[in-house]
Design a protein around this motif. Structure first.
Motif, short mmCIF file in Angstrom:
data_model
loop_
_atom_site.label_atom_id
_atom_site.label_comp_id
_atom_site.label_asym_id
_atom_site.label_seq_id
_atom_site.Cartn_x
_atom_site.Cartn_y
_atom_site.Cartn_z
N LEU A 87 0.74 -1.17 -0.12
CA LEU A 87 0.01 -0.26 -0.13
C LEU A 87 0.91 1.21 -0.04
O LEU A 87 0.58 2.24 -0.73
CB LEU A 87 -0.95 -0.01 1.15
CG LEU A 87 -2.32 -0.93 1.23
CD1 LEU A 87 -2.93 -0.94 2.36
CD2 LEU A 87 -3.03 -0.47 0.18
N ASP A 88 1.92 1.19 0.87
CA ASP A 88 2.86 2.37 0.68
C ASP A 88 3.25 2.67 -0.48
O ASP A 88 3.55 3.75 -1.17
CB ASP A 88 3.97 2.06 1.73
CG ASP A 88 3.67 2.36 3.38
OD1 ASP A 88 2.52 2.87 3.54
OD2 ASP A 88 4.31 1.90 4.03
N PHE A 89 3.81 1.54 -1.36
CA PHE A 89 4.36 1.43 -2.62
C PHE A 89 3.36 2.10 -3.64
O PHE A 89 3.75 3.08 -4.34
CB PHE A 89 4.79 0.30 -2.98
CG PHE A 89 5.61 0.10 -4.25
CD1 PHE A 89 6.73 0.80 -4.49
CD2 PHE A 89 4.75 -0.49 -5.51
CE1 PHE A 89 7.39 0.73 -5.93
CE2 PHE A 89 5.54 -0.55 -6.74
CZ PHE A 89 6.62 0.26 -6.68
N PHE A 90 2.07 1.60 -3.44
CA PHE A 90 1.09 2.26 -4.29
C PHE A 90 0.72 3.36 -4.36
O PHE A 90 0.73 4.42 -5.14
CB PHE A 90 -0.26 1.21 -4.03
CG PHE A 90 -1.58 1.67 -4.86
CD1 PHE A 90 -1.41 1.33 -6.09
CD2 PHE A 90 -2.28 2.37 -4.04
CE1 PHE A 90 -2.78 1.81 -6.96
CE2 PHE A 90 -3.64 2.84 -4.80
CZ PHE A 90 -3.67 2.47 -6.29
N PHE A 91 0.58 4.07 -2.96
CA PHE A 91 0.29 5.54 -2.70
C PHE A 91 1.24 6.40 -3.15
O PHE A 91 1.26 7.31 -3.65
CB PHE A 91 -0.22 5.58 -1.19
CG PHE A 91 -1.37 5.26 -0.98
CD1 PHE A 91 -2.66 5.74 -1.83
CD2 PHE A 91 -1.79 4.11 -0.19
CE1 PHE A 91 -3.87 5.34 -1.60
CE2 PHE A 91 -3.27 3.97 0.15
CZ PHE A 91 -4.25 4.25 -0.64
N ASP A 92 2.65 5.93 -2.89
CA ASP A 92 3.80 6.45 -3.26
C ASP A 92 3.66 6.84 -4.94
O ASP A 92 4.16 7.97 -5.46
CB ASP A 92 4.91 6.02 -2.95
CG ASP A 92 5.57 6.26 -1.55
OD1 ASP A 92 4.86 6.87 -0.75
OD2 ASP A 92 6.31 5.48 -0.96
N ASN A 93 3.58 5.82 -5.57
CA ASN A 93 3.38 5.90 -6.87
C ASN A 93 2.23 6.84 -7.51
O ASN A 93 2.23 7.57 -8.47
CB ASN A 93 3.08 4.75 -7.69
CG ASN A 93 4.61 3.74 -7.49
OD1 ASN A 93 5.50 4.20 -7.49
ND2 ASN A 93 4.43 2.45 -7.74
N VAL A 94 1.09 6.79 -6.91
CA VAL A 94 -0.03 7.62 -7.17
C VAL A 94 0.11 8.90 -6.80
O VAL A 94 -0.17 9.94 -7.80
CB VAL A 94 -1.41 7.15 -6.39
CG1 VAL A 94 -2.32 7.85 -6.47
CG2 VAL A 94 -1.81 5.64 -6.83
N MET A 95 0.71 9.26 -5.95
CA MET A 95 0.93 10.59 -5.52
C MET A 95 2.12 11.30 -6.47
O MET A 95 1.93 12.44 -6.97
CB MET A 95 1.64 10.74 -3.94
CG MET A 95 0.39 10.60 -2.90
SD MET A 95 -1.06 11.52 -3.24
CE MET A 95 -0.42 13.06 -2.95
N ASP A 96 3.13 10.39 -6.76
CA ASP A 96 4.09 10.92 -7.71
C ASP A 96 3.49 11.22 -9.11
O ASP A 96 3.50 12.20 -9.76
CB ASP A 96 5.10 9.75 -7.84
CG ASP A 96 6.11 9.86 -6.80
OD1 ASP A 96 5.96 10.82 -5.90
OD2 ASP A 96 6.98 8.97 -6.77
N THR A 97 2.45 10.24 -9.28
CA THR A 97 1.70 10.56 -10.69
C THR A 97 0.88 11.92 -10.67
O THR A 97 0.85 12.68 -11.81
CB THR A 97 0.99 9.22 -11.01
OG1 THR A 97 1.73 8.02 -11.05
CG2 THR A 97 0.31 9.52 -12.26
N VAL A 98 0.08 11.91 -9.61
CA VAL A 98 -0.70 13.03 -9.28
C VAL A 98 0.28 14.32 -9.48
O VAL A 98 -0.40 15.33 -9.98
CB VAL A 98 -1.54 13.07 -8.07
CG1 VAL A 98 -2.30 14.38 -7.82
CG2 VAL A 98 -2.44 11.99 -8.18
N VAL A 99 1.01 14.30 -8.75
CA VAL A 99 1.92 15.61 -8.76
C VAL A 99 2.47 16.02 -9.99
O VAL A 99 2.67 17.10 -10.41
CB VAL A 99 3.03 15.49 -7.68
CG1 VAL A 99 3.98 16.63 -7.81
CG2 VAL A 99 2.69 15.43 -6.25
#
Length: 46
Positions: A25-37
């Protein structure tokens, strides 16, 4: 005594599963936030 050992073993297995799930989940949210940013940075520059 055998029941205690069995419960401890089950608890340890559950802990391992929870740790790996939280890491995923940490990995997933890191990727999602990077993509959003990066998406919003691109939108601002365009």
């Amino acid at each position: 005594m055998q029941i205690e050992n069995e419960m401890t073993a089950r608890f340890n297995k559950t802990e391992i599963v929870n740790d790996s799930l939280s890491q995923e989940l940490d990995f997933f949210f890191d990727n999602v936030m990077d993509t959003v940013v990066s998406y919003f940075k691109e939108e601002v520059t365009v």
